[in-house]
Design an enzyme around this catalytic site. Structure first.
Site, PDB file in Angstrom:
ATOM      1  N   ASP A 121      75.447  67.041 -19.197  1.00 39.80           N
ATOM      2  CA  ASP A 121      76.666  67.642 -19.750  1.00 39.80           C
ATOM      3  C   ASP A 121      77.421  68.535 -18.768  1.00 39.80           C
ATOM      4  OD1 ASP A 121      76.894  66.487 -22.291  1.00 39.80           O
ATOM      5  OD2 ASP A 121      75.296  67.761 -23.069  1.00 39.80           O
ATOM      6  N   ASP A 180      77.636  59.673 -25.049  1.00 40.39           N
ATOM      7  CA  ASP A 180      78.412  60.887 -24.742  1.00 40.39           C
ATOM      8  C   ASP A 180      78.631  61.068 -23.233  1.00 40.39           C
ATOM      9  OD1 ASP A 180      76.476  60.934 -26.845  1.00 40.39           O
ATOM     10  OD2 ASP A 180      76.887  63.050 -27.249  1.00 40.39           O
TER      11      ASP A 180
END
Ligand SMILES: *[C@@H]1O[C@H](CO)[C@@H](O)[C@H](O)[C@H]1NC(C)=O
Ligand SMILES: *[C@@H]1O[C@H](CO)[C@@H](O)[C@H](O)[C@H]1NC(C)=O
Ligand SMILES: *[C@@H]1O[C@H](CO)[C@@H](O)[C@H](O)[C@H]1NC(C)=O
Ligand SMILES: *[C@@H]1O[C@H](CO)[C@@H](O)[C@H](O)[C@H]1NC(C)=O
Ligand SMILES: *[C@@H]1O[C@H](CO)[C@@H](O)[C@H](O)[C@H]1NC(C)=O
Length: 400
Positions: A121, A180
């Site tokens: 991330d 994601d």
């Protein structure tokens, strides 16, 4: 001649029709008011809002959390809004120096450059620094942050699998990649621009190609998680983590996928990514139920009603569709995706615009299997504001 004119006026009408249906709440003074109130309430030492309680109170988390970049970048997004709308103080943008807000809120992210627990991330963490370089291309603090976060992401690349690892696992040969992660690849292109290191671009392309091959079902829906064997590259398992089941489609993942592939087309010009973004978008739009509300998982049961929505999936998808619309070359495809984005925004605003909450929107689903739903989310709010900016940019909305 006559038919060309008819065609042109048809386009104008389509744009006008879309314009009239943009929800006014996107530009409400409550938007800057809430963001400023949250900024003033940030804990010291810095913690960042991630989601709210089910009654709308922000919950704060240590900077080493995947969502920490979203509040700072929201400050930059309102700075962009203020620049787009200089003559319309009526929408409440005049209450703060948004660039100063974005910059001040970014500072708590700097220690994460030396290492953090956020795995793939890194792209989300870098968002405020990407925006800073648009404002000030010479800002060394922002450059350093982008290079540090991109190195952490690049170090997670495995050439046998052809992807960057998402989550760490007890068994290191169990190599898990989530949809994601498509959203984090953009960071590698920014780092390539700063350094000239083309390996970073190659890593992003390999990751996108591997995802394109394994994460997408024939009907254009997506799996949340693909597990690979890191020593052989073989696919071990296709499953969900945050969705309803291994064969269902988690709507936020689907939205990240549309957005990520549209971004890859923007960054490379490779039409395979455009085709893939369209396939994912087609599935997303075909599976929104007749009430127009994006559910947290397209295959989650309707009973007990109401099936929780995910307002963040809706606002992420709206931005993804607006990006896709930008790259479509026919007026019909452009208006299809643009109007779909506006319809999604209308419907989610009708459900989730919640003046009494600290967040802008309610009805986010953070993690349904963990029983965390009916909340506001910092990312849902960010993408709500960003969609408003994009509509102003496209002249599909005015500033008030
Ligand atoms: C550079 O960016 C950082 C945040 O990324 C900000 O805190 C700082 O104020 C900026 N400095 C200048 C001179 O623009
Ligand atoms: C380019 O980036 C890759 C991936 O992080 C790294 O392994 C390599 O050392 C870098 N090359 C240079 C010249 O810095
Ligand atoms: C990956 O493959 C290796 C070699 O066949 C095997 O030893 C290992 O257990 C496998 N890992 C997983 C997670 O299946
Ligand atoms: C709400 O969603 C429905 C179904 O997708 C759509 O037909 C309708 O136009 C949307 N409403 C608005 C106001 O955009
Ligand atoms: C939306 O949120 C409200 C308030 O939390 C809740 O009562 C309602 O059931 C939610 N609706 C959906 C579809 O998630």
């Amino acid at each position: 001649m006559h038919s060309i004119l008819a065609l042109l006026s048809g386009c104008v009408l389509a744009v006008e029709a879309a314009k009239s249906t943009v929800p006014n709440e996107l530009f409400s003074p409550l938007v800057p008011q809430k963001v400023l109130a949250t900024f003033k309430a940030l804990p010291i030492p810095t913690k960042y809002p991630q989601y709210t309680t089910t009654s709308g109170t922000w919950q704060y988390f240590s900077p080493d959390t995947w969502t920490s970049g979203f509040f700072p970048v929201t400050g930059y997004e309102l700075n962009t809004r203020k620049n787009l709308c200089p003559a319309t103080p009526a929408n409440g943008l005049g209450i703060a120096d948004w660039l100063a807000v974005g910059r001040a809120a970014s500072n708590g992210l700097i220690p994460l450059e030396n290492g953090n627990g956020q795995g793939h991330d890194q792209g989300f963490l870098s968002f405020p620094f990407v925006e800073e370089l648009i404002v000030n291309p010479n800002n060394e603090t922002a450059k350093t942050a982008i290079l540090a976060f991109s190195k952490i992401l690049a170090d997670r690349f495995n050439p046998v699998v052809g992807a960057t690892r998402s989550w760490n696992t007890a068994d290191p040969t169990d190599f898990q990649v989530i949809i994601d992660n498509m959203m984090n690849l953009e960071l590698l292109f920014h780092a390539e621009t700063l350094t000239g290191n083309s390996t970073l671009r190659k890593i992003a392309i390999a990751h996108a190609d591997t995802t394109m091959k394994n994460h997408i079902r024939p009907d254009g829906s997506t799996w949340h998680v693909i597990e690979y064997n890191s020593t052989t590259g073989a696919v071990i398992k296709k499953r969900t983590a945050q969705g309803f089941s291994d064969s269902s489609t988690w709507s936020r993942g689907q939205a990240w996928g549309i957005y990520g592939f549209a971004n890859m087309f923007r960054l490379t010009g490779d039409s395979n990514y455009l085709v893939t973004a369209r396939r994912l978008a087609t599935y997303f739009l075909a599976n929104i139920p007749s009430d127009g509300i994006v559910p947290w998982d397209f295959n989650a049961p309707l009973i007990p009603a109401p099936r929780p929505a995910d307002s963040s999936a809706a606002t992420i998808a709206a931005n993804a569709l607006l990006l896709l619309a930008k790259y479509e070359t026919t007026a019909s495809a452009t208006s299809l995706y643009t109007n779909a984005a506006i319809a999604i925004l209308n419907n989610i605003t009708r459900l989730a615009w919640n003046p009494s909450w600290q967040s802008i929107l309610s009805n986010g689903t953070v993690n349904k299997p963990a029983n965390n739903q009916l909340t506001g989310t910092v990312y849902g709010d960010y993408y709500f504001i960003k969609a408003g900016n994009e509509l102003i940019n496209r002249k599909l909305a005015t500033c008030t």
